[in-house]
Design an enzyme around this catalytic site. Structure first.
Site, PDB file in Angstrom:
ATOM      1  N   CYS A   1       9.017  -6.416   3.250  1.00 27.66           N
ATOM      2  CA  CYS A   1       8.413  -5.169   2.868  1.00 27.66           C
ATOM      3  C   CYS A   1       9.407  -4.037   3.473  1.00 27.66           C
ATOM      4  O   CYS A   1       9.383  -4.134   4.468  1.00 27.66           O
ATOM      5  CB  CYS A   1       7.126  -5.180   3.444  1.00 27.66           C
ATOM      6  SG  CYS A   1       6.377  -3.514   3.079  1.00 27.66           S
TER       7      CYS A   1
ATOM      8  N   GLU B   1      12.437 -31.162  -9.841  1.00 26.39           N
ATOM      9  CA  GLU B   1      13.074 -31.625 -11.031  1.00 26.39           C
ATOM     10  C   GLU B   1      11.885 -32.539 -11.794  1.00 26.39           C
ATOM     11  O   GLU B   1      12.547 -32.665 -12.937  1.00 26.39           O
ATOM     12  CB  GLU B   1      14.443 -32.406 -10.437  1.00 26.39           C
ATOM     13  CG  GLU B   1      14.050 -33.403  -9.382  1.00 26.39           C
ATOM     14  CD  GLU B   1      14.156 -33.083  -7.947  1.00 26.39           C
ATOM     15  OE1 GLU B   1      14.540 -33.889  -7.192  1.00 26.39           O
ATOM     16  OE2 GLU B   1      13.647 -32.046  -7.810  1.00 26.39           O
TER      17      GLU B   1
ATOM     18  N   SER C   1       7.029  -0.529  -5.493  1.00 29.22           N
ATOM     19  CA  SER C   1       5.466  -0.088  -5.673  1.00 29.22           C
ATOM     20  C   SER C   1       5.542   1.612  -5.578  1.00 29.22           C
ATOM     21  O   SER C   1       6.109   2.297  -4.786  1.00 29.22           O
ATOM     22  CB  SER C   1       4.962  -0.613  -4.218  1.00 29.22           C
ATOM     23  OG  SER C   1       3.495   0.102  -4.237  1.00 29.22           O
TER      24      SER C   1
ATOM     25  N   CYS D   1      -1.306  10.794   0.760  1.00 32.35           N
ATOM     26  CA  CYS D   1      -2.566  10.073   0.488  1.00 32.35           C
ATOM     27  C   CYS D   1      -3.556  10.098   1.610  1.00 32.35           C
ATOM     28  O   CYS D   1      -2.971   9.952   2.724  1.00 32.35           O
ATOM     29  CB  CYS D   1      -2.188   8.584   0.163  1.00 32.35           C
ATOM     30  SG  CYS D   1      -1.307   8.429  -1.353  1.00 32.35           S
TER      31      CYS D   1
ATOM     32  N   SER E   1       0.162   1.772  -7.443  1.00 33.15           N
ATOM     33  CA  SER E   1      -0.964   2.096  -6.486  1.00 33.15           C
ATOM     34  C   SER E   1      -2.040   2.902  -7.230  1.00 33.15           C
ATOM     35  O   SER E   1      -1.842   4.035  -7.096  1.00 33.15           O
ATOM     36  CB  SER E   1      -0.394   2.732  -5.170  1.00 33.15           C
ATOM     37  OG  SER E   1       0.236   1.793  -4.343  1.00 33.15           O
ATOM     38  N   LEU E   2      -2.913   1.967  -7.996  1.00 38.81           N
ATOM     39  CA  LEU E   2      -3.863   2.659  -8.750  1.00 38.81           C
ATOM     40  C   LEU E   2      -5.130   3.312  -7.999  1.00 38.81           C
ATOM     41  O   LEU E   2      -5.356   4.505  -7.891  1.00 38.81           O
ATOM     42  CB  LEU E   2      -4.246   1.905  -9.549  1.00 38.81           C
ATOM     43  CG  LEU E   2      -5.160   2.593 -10.921  1.00 38.81           C
ATOM     44  CD1 LEU E   2      -4.313   3.439 -11.609  1.00 38.81           C
ATOM     45  CD2 LEU E   2      -5.932   1.543 -11.815  1.00 38.81           C
ATOM     46  N   HIS E   3      -6.003   2.681  -7.285  1.00 40.05           N
ATOM     47  CA  HIS E   3      -6.994   2.594  -6.040  1.00 40.05           C
ATOM     48  C   HIS E   3      -8.239   3.264  -6.607  1.00 40.05           C
ATOM     49  O   HIS E   3      -8.940   3.067  -5.903  1.00 40.05           O
ATOM     50  CB  HIS E   3      -6.172   3.477  -5.116  1.00 40.05           C
ATOM     51  CG  HIS E   3      -5.041   3.003  -4.315  1.00 40.05           C
ATOM     52  ND1 HIS E   3      -4.500   1.527  -4.375  1.00 40.05           N
ATOM     53  CD2 HIS E   3      -3.960   3.722  -3.695  1.00 40.05           C
ATOM     54  CE1 HIS E   3      -3.465   1.459  -3.670  1.00 40.05           C
ATOM     55  NE2 HIS E   3      -3.089   2.890  -3.555  1.00 40.05           N
TER      56      HIS E   3
ATOM     57  N   CYS F   1      -3.715   7.073   3.883  1.00 42.55           N
ATOM     58  CA  CYS F   1      -2.327   6.287   4.498  1.00 42.55           C
ATOM     59  C   CYS F   1      -1.801   6.875   5.867  1.00 42.55           C
ATOM     60  O   CYS F   1      -1.769   8.327   5.903  1.00 42.55           O
ATOM     61  CB  CYS F   1      -1.355   6.454   3.318  1.00 42.55           C
ATOM     62  SG  CYS F   1       0.125   5.860   3.691  1.00 42.55           S
TER      63      CYS F   1
ATOM     64  N   GLY G   1       6.926   5.336   2.650  1.00 42.11           N
ATOM     65  CA  GLY G   1       7.661   6.305   1.788  1.00 42.11           C
ATOM     66  C   GLY G   1       7.352   6.058   0.212  1.00 42.11           C
ATOM     67  O   GLY G   1       6.617   4.814  -0.342  1.00 42.11           O
ATOM     68  N   GLU G   2       7.566   6.882  -0.667  1.00 36.46           N
ATOM     69  CA  GLU G   2       7.373   6.665  -2.117  1.00 36.46           C
ATOM     70  C   GLU G   2       8.789   6.519  -2.659  1.00 36.46           C
ATOM     71  O   GLU G   2       9.699   7.366  -2.857  1.00 36.46           O
ATOM     72  CB  GLU G   2       6.849   8.014  -2.656  1.00 36.46           C
ATOM     73  CG  GLU G   2       6.813   7.969  -4.408  1.00 36.46           C
ATOM     74  CD  GLU G   2       6.173   6.939  -5.069  1.00 36.46           C
ATOM     75  OE1 GLU G   2       5.122   6.398  -4.516  1.00 36.46           O
ATOM     76  OE2 GLU G   2       6.925   6.259  -5.741  1.00 36.46           O
TER      77      GLU G   2
ATOM     78  N   CYS H   1       0.494  -0.012   6.929  1.00 33.97           N
ATOM     79  CA  CYS H   1       1.844   0.747   6.435  1.00 33.97           C
ATOM     80  C   CYS H   1       1.927   1.970   7.568  1.00 33.97           C
ATOM     81  O   CYS H   1       0.821   2.760   7.665  1.00 33.97           O
ATOM     82  CB  CYS H   1       1.583   1.211   5.200  1.00 33.97           C
ATOM     83  SG  CYS H   1       2.324   2.645   4.877  1.00 33.97           S
TER      84      CYS H   1
ATOM     85  N   ASN I   1      -7.537  -0.646   5.503  1.00 28.85           N
ATOM     86  CA  ASN I   1      -7.396  -0.673   6.962  1.00 28.85           C
ATOM     87  C   ASN I   1      -7.514   0.592   7.760  1.00 28.85           C
ATOM     88  O   ASN I   1      -6.649   1.372   7.711  1.00 28.85           O
ATOM     89  CB  ASN I   1      -6.048  -1.090   6.996  1.00 28.85           C
ATOM     90  CG  ASN I   1      -5.721  -2.085   8.445  1.00 28.85           C
ATOM     91  OD1 ASN I   1      -6.591  -1.930   9.086  1.00 28.85           O
ATOM     92  ND2 ASN I   1      -4.861  -2.949   8.212  1.00 28.85           N
TER      93      ASN I   1
ATOM     94  N   CYS J   1       6.346  10.733   4.146  1.00 30.38           N
ATOM     95  CA  CYS J   1       5.975  10.463   2.755  1.00 30.38           C
ATOM     96  C   CYS J   1       5.546  12.051   2.263  1.00 30.38           C
ATOM     97  O   CYS J   1       4.563  12.431   3.016  1.00 30.38           O
ATOM     98  CB  CYS J   1       5.235   9.341   2.487  1.00 30.38           C
ATOM     99  SG  CYS J   1       5.050   9.388   0.557  1.00 30.38           S
TER     100      CYS J   1
HETATM  101  N1  SAH Z   1       4.345   4.712  -1.659  1.00 33.50           N
HETATM  102  C1  SAH Z   1       4.345   3.507  -2.262  1.00 33.50           C
HETATM  103  C2  SAH Z   1       4.731   2.528  -1.575  1.00 33.50           C
HETATM  104  C3  SAH Z   1       4.361   2.454   0.006  1.00 33.50           C
HETATM  105  S1  SAH Z   1       2.625   2.405   0.491  1.00 33.50           S
HETATM  106  C4  SAH Z   1       2.927   3.305  -3.023  1.00 33.50           C
HETATM  107  O1  SAH Z   1       1.986   4.055  -2.460  1.00 33.50           O
HETATM  108  O2  SAH Z   1       2.684   2.599  -3.583  1.00 33.50           O
HETATM  109  C5  SAH Z   1       2.572   0.852   0.197  1.00 33.50           C
HETATM  110  C6  SAH Z   1       0.973   0.347   0.089  1.00 33.50           C
HETATM  111  O3  SAH Z   1       0.308   0.355   1.394  1.00 33.50           O
HETATM  112  C7  SAH Z   1       0.217   0.914  -0.913  1.00 33.50           C
HETATM  113  O4  SAH Z   1      -0.344  -0.101  -2.001  1.00 33.50           O
HETATM  114  C8  SAH Z   1      -0.784   1.473  -0.156  1.00 33.50           C
HETATM  115  O5  SAH Z   1      -2.184   1.405  -0.688  1.00 33.50           O
HETATM  116  C9  SAH Z   1      -1.076   0.747   1.174  1.00 33.50           C
HETATM  117  N2  SAH Z   1      -1.803   1.176   2.260  1.00 33.50           N
HETATM  118  C10 SAH Z   1      -1.437   2.468   2.615  1.00 33.50           C
HETATM  119  N3  SAH Z   1      -2.486   2.991   3.719  1.00 33.50           N
HETATM  120  C11 SAH Z   1      -3.074   1.826   3.717  1.00 33.50           C
HETATM  121  C12 SAH Z   1      -4.535   1.427   4.437  1.00 33.50           C
HETATM  122  N4  SAH Z   1      -4.744   2.371   5.408  1.00 33.50           N
HETATM  123  N5  SAH Z   1      -4.892   0.402   4.529  1.00 33.50           N
HETATM  124  C13 SAH Z   1      -4.579  -0.612   3.497  1.00 33.50           C
HETATM  125  N6  SAH Z   1      -3.388  -0.240   2.717  1.00 33.50           N
HETATM  126  C14 SAH Z   1      -2.784   0.772   2.875  1.00 33.50           C
HETATM  127 FE1  SF4 Z   2       3.324   7.985   0.559  1.00 31.72          FE
HETATM  128 FE2  SF4 Z   2       2.480   5.383  -0.428  1.00 31.72          FE
HETATM  129 FE3  SF4 Z   2       1.405   6.415   1.902  1.00 31.72          FE
HETATM  130 FE4  SF4 Z   2       0.525   7.587  -0.688  1.00 31.72          FE
HETATM  131  S1  SF4 Z   2       0.240   5.332   0.115  1.00 31.72           S
HETATM  132  S2  SF4 Z   2       1.476   8.450   1.335  1.00 31.72           S
HETATM  133  S3  SF4 Z   2       2.538   7.356  -1.716  1.00 31.72           S
HETATM  134  S4  SF4 Z   2       3.496   5.709   1.146  1.00 31.72           S
END
Ligand code: SAH
Ligand code: SF4
Length: 355
Positions: free
Chosen positions: A112, A99, A201, A123, A224-226, A126, A169-170, A343, A300, A119
């Protein structure tokens, strides 16, 4: 089958008569975290029997919890058909103004949560993708991840929680159910988690980003650009061939964002793939004119992957490059590293029968 957790308040008010019962029921499940009709003391027996038959509450159970030394907890949920999905509770420090205008840091919960079992996006980095796609979660199966986590951790009904749809999942591939869940979760008479505290996300389904934007729900967006060129991004996220980087950037520019917030760009850093300064420079240019913040994530590793975790030095170098160009950039702390960090890994353990 529709369950009690699939109703917005308005829908429930149309369903139960007299309609004030709907608020009472909402209060039981989302403020007192009741998980059975039995617990609802002020609801008449005959109504409970009728509702129980039509709209069950017994839709999931927690079959495994792993706790990390930093307070992170991973939950594995099992649904009626035996399928499983995970949710993670993270403890973060959040800056708040008291305040007198002084900035204090307080403990803040972030959940989360998952939107699908498996999914479709596939990717290559993942673990969730490895198991393929199984099915969408229903709105109720998304909502109960939150009420069960609040209950299990004795989190007061009025304590604010942040939600990120970053579990399995997406979310935009399960569009209708996720949108319905967002509405239920933000009901003031229910869990009351404002849409501003909910972050979707996405791996970048541009058309669905546009569709979500049009709904103007007030949710935050994380992309999630990457990768900064389409070649590498298509290797990491095959769907990029259909929805390329430019189409995502265009969709983001149109997306309605709370003026106090920024669009988050997640950038998974993989050793010798996308951790060089040239990529950092391209990223700066790509985000030019967007109110963005970049979150760098350490890749990871998991058994069978050829990708490698980047060094701390290359992460810092990448971050510094962005900061020097006035792009806000954080490095995601590897929370829960001693449990099953990335994840999909808790689920993987369960399937392998490890303990
Ligand atoms: N499908 C959505 C949301 C779930 S994935 C998406 O792709 O955005 C959520 C996050 O987990 C993503 O940002 C992804 O980059 C991350 N992720 C997935 N596999 C990973 C790994 N092996 N190491 C670190 N982050 C990871
Ligand atoms: Fe699906 Fe997100 Fe994993 Fe890509 S990173 S496979 S969109 S859960």
């Amino acid at each position: 089958m529709k369950t009690l957790y699939d109703f917005t308040l308005e829908e429930l008010q149309n369903e139960v008569k007299p309609s004030f019962r709907a608020k009472q029921i909402y209060n039981w499940i989302y403020k007192k975290y009741a998980t059975s009709y039995d617990e609802m003391k002020n609801i008449p027996k005959n109504l409970k029997v009728e509702l129980e038959e039509k709209y069950p509450m017994d839709i999931c159970k927690i079959i495994r919890i792993e706790e990390s030394s930093d307070g992170t907890k991973k939950y594995l949920f099992q649904y009626k058909d035996g399928k499983t999905a995970e949710a993670v509770l993270l403890l973060m420090k959040e800056k708040q103004k008291d305040e007198n205008g002084n900035i204090t840091k307080s403990e803040q919960y972030t959940f989360c949560i998952s939107s699908q079992v498996g999914c479709k996006v596939g990717c290559t980095f993942c673990l969730t993708a490895k198991g393929g796609f199984v099915r969408n979660l229903t709105p109720g199966e998304i909502v109960t991840q939150i009420s069960y986590l609040k209950k299990d951790n004795n989190i007061a009904e009025n304590k604010s929680v942040n939600l990120v749809y970053m579990g399995m999942g997406e979310p935009l591939d399960n569009f209708d159910n996720v949108v319905k869940a967002i509405k239920i979760i933000s009901e003031e008479d229910g869990l009351s988690i404002s849409t501003r505290r909910q972050t979707i996300s996405t791996s970048g389904i541009s058309t669905k980003i546009a569709k979500l934007g049009k709904l103007n729900l007030g949710v935050q967006l994380a992309i999630s650009l990457h990768a900064v060129d389409d070649g590498l991004r298509s290797e990491l996220i095959p769907m990029n061939k259909a929805y390329n980087i430019q189409s995502i950037i265009d969709a983001v520019r149109e997306f309605p964002i709370d003026t106090r917030k920024k669009v988050m760009f997640e950038y998974l850093v993989i050793k010798d793939k996308n951790d060089d300064t040239k990529s950092a420079d391209k990223l700066v240019k790509l985000l030019n004119g967007i109110d963005a913040k970049v979150n760098l994530i350490y890749f990871n590793p998991f058994p069978g992957t050829t990708y490698e975790r980047p060094s701390k030095n290359s992460m810092m170098r990448f971050q510094e490059y962005l900061l020097n160009k006035k792009v806000i950039c954080t490095i995601r702390e590897s929370k829960g590293i001693d449990i099953s960090a990335a994840c999909g890994q808790l689920k993987e353990k369960e399937q392998n029968g490890n303990s």
